[in-house]
Write an enzyme that holds these catalytic residues in place. Structure first.
Site, PDB file in Angstrom:
ATOM      1  N   ARG A 101     -10.326 -28.632  62.315  1.00  0.00           N
ATOM      2  CA  ARG A 101      -9.613 -29.450  61.650  1.00  0.00           C
ATOM      3  C   ARG A 101     -10.044 -30.648  61.587  1.00  0.00           C
ATOM      4  O   ARG A 101      -9.908 -31.507  62.663  1.00  0.00           O
ATOM      5  CB  ARG A 101      -8.091 -29.209  61.409  1.00  0.00           C
ATOM      6  CG  ARG A 101      -7.436 -30.269  60.589  1.00  0.00           C
ATOM      7  CD  ARG A 101      -5.914 -29.889  60.526  1.00  0.00           C
ATOM      8  NE  ARG A 101      -5.760 -28.803  59.564  1.00  0.00           N
ATOM      9  CZ  ARG A 101      -4.604 -28.550  58.962  1.00  0.00           C
ATOM     10  NH1 ARG A 101      -3.611 -29.411  59.242  1.00  0.00           N
ATOM     11  NH2 ARG A 101      -4.327 -27.595  58.174  1.00  0.00           N
ATOM     12  N   HIS A 128     -10.353 -26.320  52.370  1.00  0.00           N
ATOM     13  CA  HIS A 128      -9.140 -25.610  53.184  1.00  0.00           C
ATOM     14  C   HIS A 128      -9.272 -23.783  52.881  1.00  0.00           C
ATOM     15  O   HIS A 128      -8.228 -23.358  52.145  1.00  0.00           O
ATOM     16  CB  HIS A 128      -7.891 -25.997  52.666  1.00  0.00           C
ATOM     17  CG  HIS A 128      -6.885 -25.720  53.877  1.00  0.00           C
ATOM     18  ND1 HIS A 128      -6.949 -25.139  55.218  1.00  0.00           N
ATOM     19  CD2 HIS A 128      -5.455 -26.143  53.861  1.00  0.00           C
ATOM     20  CE1 HIS A 128      -6.035 -25.010  55.589  1.00  0.00           C
ATOM     21  NE2 HIS A 128      -4.892 -25.801  55.124  1.00  0.00           N
ATOM     22  N   GLN A 131      -6.409 -21.446  53.727  1.00  0.00           N
ATOM     23  CA  GLN A 131      -5.340 -21.504  52.838  1.00  0.00           C
ATOM     24  C   GLN A 131      -5.428 -20.561  51.742  1.00  0.00           C
ATOM     25  O   GLN A 131      -4.564 -19.984  51.157  1.00  0.00           O
ATOM     26  CB  GLN A 131      -5.049 -23.031  52.630  1.00  0.00           C
ATOM     27  CG  GLN A 131      -3.952 -23.199  51.686  1.00  0.00           C
ATOM     28  CD  GLN A 131      -2.393 -23.054  52.312  1.00  0.00           C
ATOM     29  OE1 GLN A 131      -2.246 -23.731  53.323  1.00  0.00           O
ATOM     30  NE2 GLN A 131      -1.459 -22.365  51.716  1.00  0.00           N
ATOM     31  N   ASP A 221       0.368 -29.727  45.214  1.00  0.00           N
ATOM     32  CA  ASP A 221       0.058 -29.963  46.825  1.00  0.00           C
ATOM     33  C   ASP A 221       0.434 -31.536  46.545  1.00  0.00           C
ATOM     34  O   ASP A 221       0.480 -32.256  45.782  1.00  0.00           O
ATOM     35  CB  ASP A 221      -1.355 -29.789  47.241  1.00  0.00           C
ATOM     36  CG  ASP A 221      -1.619 -30.287  48.598  1.00  0.00           C
ATOM     37  OD1 ASP A 221      -0.794 -30.418  49.444  1.00  0.00           O
ATOM     38  OD2 ASP A 221      -2.903 -30.076  49.175  1.00  0.00           O
ATOM     39  N   CYS A 261       1.116 -25.338  49.229  1.00  0.00           N
ATOM     40  CA  CYS A 261       0.466 -25.064  50.729  1.00  0.00           C
ATOM     41  C   CYS A 261       1.607 -25.385  51.774  1.00  0.00           C
ATOM     42  O   CYS A 261       1.308 -25.052  53.034  1.00  0.00           O
ATOM     43  CB  CYS A 261      -0.667 -25.587  51.062  1.00  0.00           C
ATOM     44  SG  CYS A 261      -0.866 -27.372  50.486  1.00  0.00           S
ATOM     45  N   ARG A 289       0.116 -16.851  56.137  1.00  0.00           N
ATOM     46  CA  ARG A 289      -0.827 -17.837  56.725  1.00  0.00           C
ATOM     47  C   ARG A 289      -1.362 -16.900  57.944  1.00  0.00           C
ATOM     48  O   ARG A 289      -2.420 -16.505  58.221  1.00  0.00           O
ATOM     49  CB  ARG A 289      -0.623 -18.983  56.959  1.00  0.00           C
ATOM     50  CG  ARG A 289      -0.481 -20.030  55.975  1.00  0.00           C
ATOM     51  CD  ARG A 289      -1.657 -20.398  55.214  1.00  0.00           C
ATOM     52  NE  ARG A 289      -2.500 -20.529  55.974  1.00  0.00           N
ATOM     53  CZ  ARG A 289      -3.319 -21.767  56.368  1.00  0.00           C
ATOM     54  NH1 ARG A 289      -2.203 -22.760  56.191  1.00  0.00           N
ATOM     55  NH2 ARG A 289      -4.156 -22.292  57.040  1.00  0.00           N
TER      56      ARG A 289
HETATM   57  N1   CP Z   1      -0.821 -25.513  54.829  1.00  0.00           N
HETATM   58  C1   CP Z   1      -1.284 -26.253  56.150  1.00  0.00           C
HETATM   59  O1   CP Z   1      -2.403 -26.135  56.248  1.00  0.00           O
HETATM   60  O2   CP Z   1      -0.228 -26.614  56.938  1.00  0.00           O
HETATM   61  P1   CP Z   1      -0.599 -27.287  58.128  1.00  0.00           P
HETATM   62  O3   CP Z   1      -1.009 -28.709  57.693  1.00  0.00           O
HETATM   63  O4   CP Z   1       0.849 -27.492  58.809  1.00  0.00           O
HETATM   64  O5   CP Z   1      -1.460 -26.630  59.089  1.00  0.00           O
HETATM   65  N1  NVA Z   2      -4.188 -31.544  50.770  1.00  0.00           N
HETATM   66  C1  NVA Z   2      -3.388 -31.638  52.242  1.00  0.00           C
HETATM   67  C2  NVA Z   2      -3.105 -30.097  52.808  1.00  0.00           C
HETATM   68  C3  NVA Z   2      -2.374 -30.017  53.765  1.00  0.00           C
HETATM   69  C4  NVA Z   2      -2.320 -28.754  54.349  1.00  0.00           C
HETATM   70  C5  NVA Z   2      -4.053 -32.443  53.147  1.00  0.00           C
HETATM   71  O1  NVA Z   2      -5.298 -32.140  53.214  1.00  0.00           O
HETATM   72  O2  NVA Z   2      -3.246 -33.282  53.980  1.00  0.00           O
END
Ligand code: CP
Ligand code: NVA
Length: 305
Positions: A101, A128, A131, A221, A261, A289
């Site tokens: 990440r 992502h 997701q 989101d 999400c 997930r």
């Molecule tokens: N939706 C999602 O990716 O959540 P987290 O940021 O908690 O991993």
């Molecule tokens: N768009 C959000 C998604 C979190 C799961 C972010 O990148 O923070």
């Protein structure tokens, strides 16, 4: 080596395979069975940003598959003690898959370029994909099909939106985005999508009512993603009128569901009445997930020696 850096990396057939494996493993999970498809396989997680769902679902899923997981902290010195190339070559000697990440998508690309272990994007500023795969799995479960459904995206044309647009295109789901001016899906991305997924039905508007009309899924989101915290107040002003509320949901198809999400901000991008209401499937979505990560890991690793 197969990597999952963006949703473009999986074909429609790959997605069907992942959904079938995830469905089978989920049914077994609910009977108390943990099928060890990946004994002795090791997954490393390299996270520059916080995570509940992605981190824990991948770790729990890998353990259930009979493998092991290593959450790498700052002490491994990624980007600090040695070149990314050397880091990747060494890490790949130890582990089978690296879930990362990152703030910048370029870091995911560097990892994929240098690692001989499989690299999975666990969220970058660009995409992502895990997701989106889990979300389509949830829609398939909810509606019994994907082909012919319509998903309305209301909010920021962000990482989650991009991955969903691609995955929807590959599964025959129409994707209608409503994003304020300045926050829309960019033209180079849309051009890539139309070229790589010629059948994709992708539309964009700045009017949520247009996107949501007749939609089977209304998805939103946060307005400020991780790394954009300093823009929070400006974005709150720019996204006025984009909150998914009961009136907006009423424009969707009969039987429509609300998806997010998570994490969510009630009273900003979604009203409490909607996210905590009968049309919301956000916790089924979050739970899936883990089942989808298991399908992704099995798809990536099961055939490798
Ligand atoms: N939706 C999602 O990716 O959540 P987290 O940021 O908690 O991993
Ligand atoms: N768009 C959000 C998604 C979190 C799961 C972010 O990148 O923070």
């Amino acid at each position: 080596m197969r990597h999952l850096t963006t949703a473009f990396d999986v074909s429609g057939a790959d997605l069907e395979h992942i959904f079938a494996v995830s469905e089978d493993l989920k049914a077994k999970f609910h009977k108390g069975l943990r099928e060890p498809l990946l004994p002795g396989r090791v997954m490393a997680l390299l996270f520059e940003k916080p995570s509940l769902r992605t981190r824990v679902s991948f770790e729990a899923g890998m353990i259930q598959l009979g493998g092991g997981t290593l959450f790498l902290g700052d002490d491994v010195g990624f980007g600090k003690r040695e070149s990314v190339g050397d880091f990747c070559r060494v890490l790949s000697e130890f582990v089978d898959v690296i879930v990362a990440r990152t703030f910048s998508h370029e870091t995911i690309e560097q990892l994929a370029a240098h690692c001989t272990a499989a690299v999975v994007n666990g969220l970058s500023d660009l995409e992502h994909p895990c997701q989106a795969i889990a979300d389509l799995f949830t829609m398939r479960e909810r509606f019994g099909r994907l082909e012919g459904l319509k998903l309305a995206w209301v909010g920021d044309g962000n990482n989650v939106a991009r991955s969903l647009a691609v995955a929807c295109g590959k599964c025959g789901v129409a994707f209608a985005a409503a994003c304020p001016e300045g926050y829309q899906l960019d033209e180079p991305f849309l051009a890539q999508l139309r070229s790589e997924v010629p059948g994709a039905d992708v539309r964009q508007t700045s009017d949520p009512a247009v996107a949501v009309a007749g939609a089977d899924v209304v998805y939103t989101d946060v307005w400020a993603s991780m790394g954009q915290e300093s823009e929070k107040e400006k974005r709150a002003r720019d996204f006025a009128g984009f909150e998914v509320d009961v009136e907006m949901m009423a424009r969707a198809a009969t039987g429509a569901v609300f998806m997010h999400c998570l994490p969510a901000h009630r009273g900003e991008e979604v009203s409490a009445e909607v996210i905590d209401g009968p049309q919301s499937v956000v916790f089924q979505q979050a739970g899936n997930r883990m089942h989808a990560q298991k399908g992704i890991l099995a798809w990536l690793l099961a055939s490798q020696s």
